[in-house]
Design a protein around this motif. Structure first.
Motif, short mmCIF file in Angstrom:
data_model
loop_
_atom_site.label_atom_id
_atom_site.label_comp_id
_atom_site.label_asym_id
_atom_site.label_seq_id
_atom_site.Cartn_x
_atom_site.Cartn_y
_atom_site.Cartn_z
N MET A 41 0.81 -1.20 0.00
CA MET A 41 0.00 0.00 0.00
C MET A 41 0.84 1.25 0.00
N ASP A 42 1.97 1.21 0.73
CA ASP A 42 2.81 2.40 0.85
C ASP A 42 3.26 2.92 -0.51
N PRO A 97 0.73 -2.56 7.87
CA PRO A 97 -0.10 -3.63 8.45
C PRO A 97 0.70 -4.54 9.37
N GLY A 98 0.08 -4.89 10.50
CA GLY A 98 0.68 -5.87 11.40
C GLY A 98 1.72 -5.33 12.36
N TRP A 512 -3.83 -4.06 -2.19
CA TRP A 512 -4.10 -4.72 -0.92
C TRP A 512 -2.91 -5.54 -0.44
N ASP A 513 -2.95 -5.85 0.87
CA ASP A 513 -1.96 -6.73 1.51
C ASP A 513 -2.66 -7.33 2.72
N ILE A 514 -3.02 -8.60 2.64
CA ILE A 514 -3.82 -9.24 3.69
C ILE A 514 -3.16 -10.55 4.09
N THR A 515 -2.96 -10.74 5.39
CA THR A 515 -2.35 -11.96 5.92
C THR A 515 -3.10 -12.41 7.17
N ALA A 516 -3.35 -13.70 7.26
CA ALA A 516 -3.89 -14.31 8.47
C ALA A 516 -2.84 -15.27 9.02
N GLU A 550 -3.70 -9.23 9.51
CA GLU A 550 -2.99 -7.98 9.20
C GLU A 550 -3.41 -7.55 7.80
N ALA A 551 -3.97 -6.36 7.67
CA ALA A 551 -4.53 -5.98 6.37
C ALA A 551 -4.31 -4.51 6.07
N SER A 552 -4.02 -4.23 4.82
CA SER A 552 -4.04 -2.86 4.31
C SER A 552 -4.80 -2.86 3.00
#
Length: 704
Positions: A41-42, A97-98, A512-516, A550-552
């Protein structure tokens, strides 16, 4: 031949790691893939960047490298905080994120990734902090934020969890690499920046960068003075950061680094909950009576030499040496001096193995810290009678390897392993009793990793991995304040197994950037405060669980819905970051399945940023913490949630001249930003750090 040998070594390590994971726990295979485009995202707010060199890659090269990592990684561009008064890592990581970073005072923040070191009341553990790929942490793994100058940053690389293996980290939190500008990547040959605002804050910063044939140099100087929002929180800092590089030829380059810091910080201490709400600007009685401070002097030299080998192979070798002095009047006066020495090497290559694309990383590092400390009675911030003398010796040796083997062009199987040996030695002499005591502890481990990386499209990736973490206790875990002195307290290493899956990428106006993740931990090193003036004690929690998301998400609203309404080349972007954290004991003998103290379940931040083609931008912001989390492990008291609003923006007055403003907590909301964790809460305990009130900072940057 050297490339094939290195690949063979990494592949062998991968086979070993697969069996080791099977011994740790049964886990399904994961998924992932590499991407050539900026994914985080950055990067949505960034224009083209300057190209780096062999020893110091630029930000675009860093993004390319991180796109091959099968897990949660982010590149933070300083453009994301150029219109802010970035005083500490909380400001730098606001939209990462995170990464949980909240200010205590001055530059001291509570920094945690996935709950790593979350309960510590001071400094850093469980995250490998690096500068330009060179370890900043002491050899025991502890870290100090005061060695980081947020004003001198090219970019920051965040490797969450097991993805820190890229630099040999096998900790729950991962690794953070802070990269400095060089003459090749600096914004300009000369730069001046002046900022000022609330709480008597003034900061000046200057840079100079030159390329002189095959030699280049960059140097910066930063000075800061601030009275602080709270009583007894005055801060004065001076920092020097410099590097000199030389290209012997197109394939060999060396770079020398120098960092020097002087930080004088008064400590306001913690308050009771009622006092933090009724008189948040006050300092604690103990902080005032003891004139509590934290004053440091650090000097650090490092060298990295890089060799471009056959094909895309690269070899880095280097060493570092530093001196650290701490004068710290708290419950006693802690007067410490430490030398920190180390060496490292890292080999990377991208080529073919058995006809398939293959990316390999192999490295090693060794660090040694020798610390001598004297404890004195605290007489209003000055040394009184000598109470105790001690010596702490820490060494850590690490070997690591990671290999990404592409079974098909867009799917890679990623395997890796870290081997570690750590030694802790403690000698103490207690003046009053004449007691002399020596203690030591040794730790050895092998931590494997297995993952998949899937390049779904040229700009989209999916990934999954399972990694083992292993963390020996740091010296402050082993040397706890008991009675009148400090005693060696044996602790078990923290071990864990983390499962992770996610996706990152961009499609049209959406990035996007999404991690579980889910981390099953044994013997977690958990801290609790025994007294507001005494460093927190530590115990091993036998079974704990850390899980979260953790999500952006960034939406280019102009391209999505307002393209015809906005002027050409203007952009309206909604930037969002959300972190969900669920950390708890599991069948604990004392706390059952209680939540871990210090866990903040939900954190959300958003900014609506308008960027004009005329060179100005503005961004209203919101920070929302619905629930402050439990203060105590008995789960009897929660810190309240809060919402704060701010706005930032800047304008290019002319070429090379920019003015900016940063306004925070516009509603002047009273809230709890931070707290120390305790076993059982009592209203009389001083556990809380109030959040800062309304503040406004303005600044000017001139580059020429």
């Amino acid at each position: 031949m050297h490339a094939f040998f290195s690949r063979g070594l990494a592949t062998a390590a991968a086979l070993i790691c697969t069996s080791a994971l099977a011994e740790d726990a049964s886990a399904p295979a994961a998924t992932k893939a590499p991407v050539k485009e900026p994914l985080t995202m950055d990067r949505i707010v960034v224009t083209a960047k300057k190209t780096g060199t062999l020893t110091a890659p630029g930000i675009d090269e860093a993004i390319q490298q991180l796109s091959r990592v099968p897990g949660a990684v982010t590149v933070v561009d300083p453009d994301s905080f150029k219109d802010k008064y970035t005083a500490n890592l909380e400001d730098a990581f606001a939209f990462t994120p995170g990464v949980f970073a909240t200010k205590r005072y001055g530059q001291e923040v509570r920094l945690s990734i996935r709950g790593a070191g979350l309960s510590r009341s001071y400094h850093l553990r469980s995250i490998e902090l690096l500068s330009n790929g060179v370890p900043l942490n002491l050899a025991d793994g502890s870290g100090d934020f005061q060695e980081v100058d947020p004003a001198t940053v090219q970019h920051i690389e965040v490797y969450r969890g097991g993805d820190g293996l890229q630099y040999g980290a096998a900790s729950l939190g991962g690794a953070i690499n802070i990269v400095s500008p060089t003459a090749y990547t600096a914004q300009a040959e000369n730069l001046l920046r002046i900022e000022g605002g609330s709480f008597g804050t003034v900061r000046g910063h200057g840079e100079v960068a030159r390329i002189l044939g095959d030699t280049d140099f960059f140097a910066s100087l930063t000075g800061l003075t601030s009275e602080g929002w709270r009583d007894h929180s005055k801060e004065k800092t001076a920092r020097i950061s410099a590097n000199v590089g030389h290209k012997f030829n197109t394939d060999v380059e060396t770079r020398f680094y120098l960092n020097a810091n002087s930080v004088d910080q008064e400590l306001p201490g913690t308050l009771t909950y009622s006092k933090a709400q009724s008189d948040p600007e006050s300092a604690s009685a103990s902080a005032l009576s003891g004139n509590q401070q934290r004053n440091t002097r650090t000097l650090r030299f490092a060298n990295k030499t890089s060799f471009a080998l056959d094909g895309d192979a690269k070899l880095d070798i280097g060493a570092y040496a530093g001196y650290y002095h701490l004068f710290h009047p708290i419950y006693q006066v802690l007067d410490q001096g430490a030398t920190n020495l180390g060496a490292f090497t890292r080999y990377t290559d991208e080529g073919e193995l058995f006809g398939h694309r293959d990316v390999v990383t192999v490295g090693a590092r060794y660090g040694r810290t020798a610390l001598t400390g004297n404890n004195y009675q605290n007489v209003k911030g000055s040394r009184g009678a000598l109470l105790q003398e001690s010596t702490q010796i820490s060494t850590t040796a690490v070997l690591y390897a990671e290999n990404a083997f592409y079974v098909v062009p867009d799917i890679a199987v990623v395997t890796g392993v870290q081997g570690l040996n750590a030694v802790r030695r403690y000698t103490t002499d207690v003046v009053s009793s004449g007691a002399h005591k020596k203690d030591d502890a040794d730790f050895t481990s092998a931590s494997p990793k297995l993952g998949l990386l899937w390049d779904v499209t040229p700009t989209t990736q999916a990934f999954a991995n399972v990694t083992r973490s292993y963390e020996p206790p740091i010296m402050s875990d082993l040397t706890q304040s008991l009675g009148a002195g400090t005693q060696f307290t044996p602790m078990d290493p923290q071990r864990g197994l983390t499962y992770e899956a996610g996706t990152r990428g961009s499609e049209g106006p959406v990035t996007w950037d999404i991690t579980a993740y889910r981390a099953e931990i044994r013997d977690e090193l958990v801290n609790f405060t025994t007294s507001p003036s005494i460093p927190a004690a530590t115990f091993n929690a036998r079974k704990t669980l850390h899980q979260g998301v953790e999500a952006s998400l960034a939406l280019d609203i102009g391209a999505l819905a307002l393209e015809k309404l906005l002027p050409q080349d203007d952009r309206l972007t909604l930037e969002q970051v959300y972190t969900w954290s669920d950390f708890s004991f599991e069948d604990d003998a004392v706390y059952g399945d209680n939540k871990l103290a210090g866990t903040v379940p939900h954190v959300y931040a958003a900014a609506l940023r308008y960027r004009s083609h005329r060179g100005w931008d503005i961004a209203p912001k919101i920070d929302w913490v619905p629930d402050g989390g439990y203060v105590d492990y008995a789960n009897t008291f929660k810190a309240p949630g809060y919402v704060t609003f701010g706005i930032e923006g800047g304008v290019d007055v002319t070429e090379g001249l920019r003015i900016f403003a940063d306004a925070r907590n516009l509603a002047d909301r009273r809230y709890i930003s931070n707290y120390t964790t305790v076993t059982t809460y009592a209203p009389s305990q001083e556990d809380f750090y109030p959040g800062e009130g309304r503040s406004v900072f303005v600044g000017l940057t001139a580059s020429f």
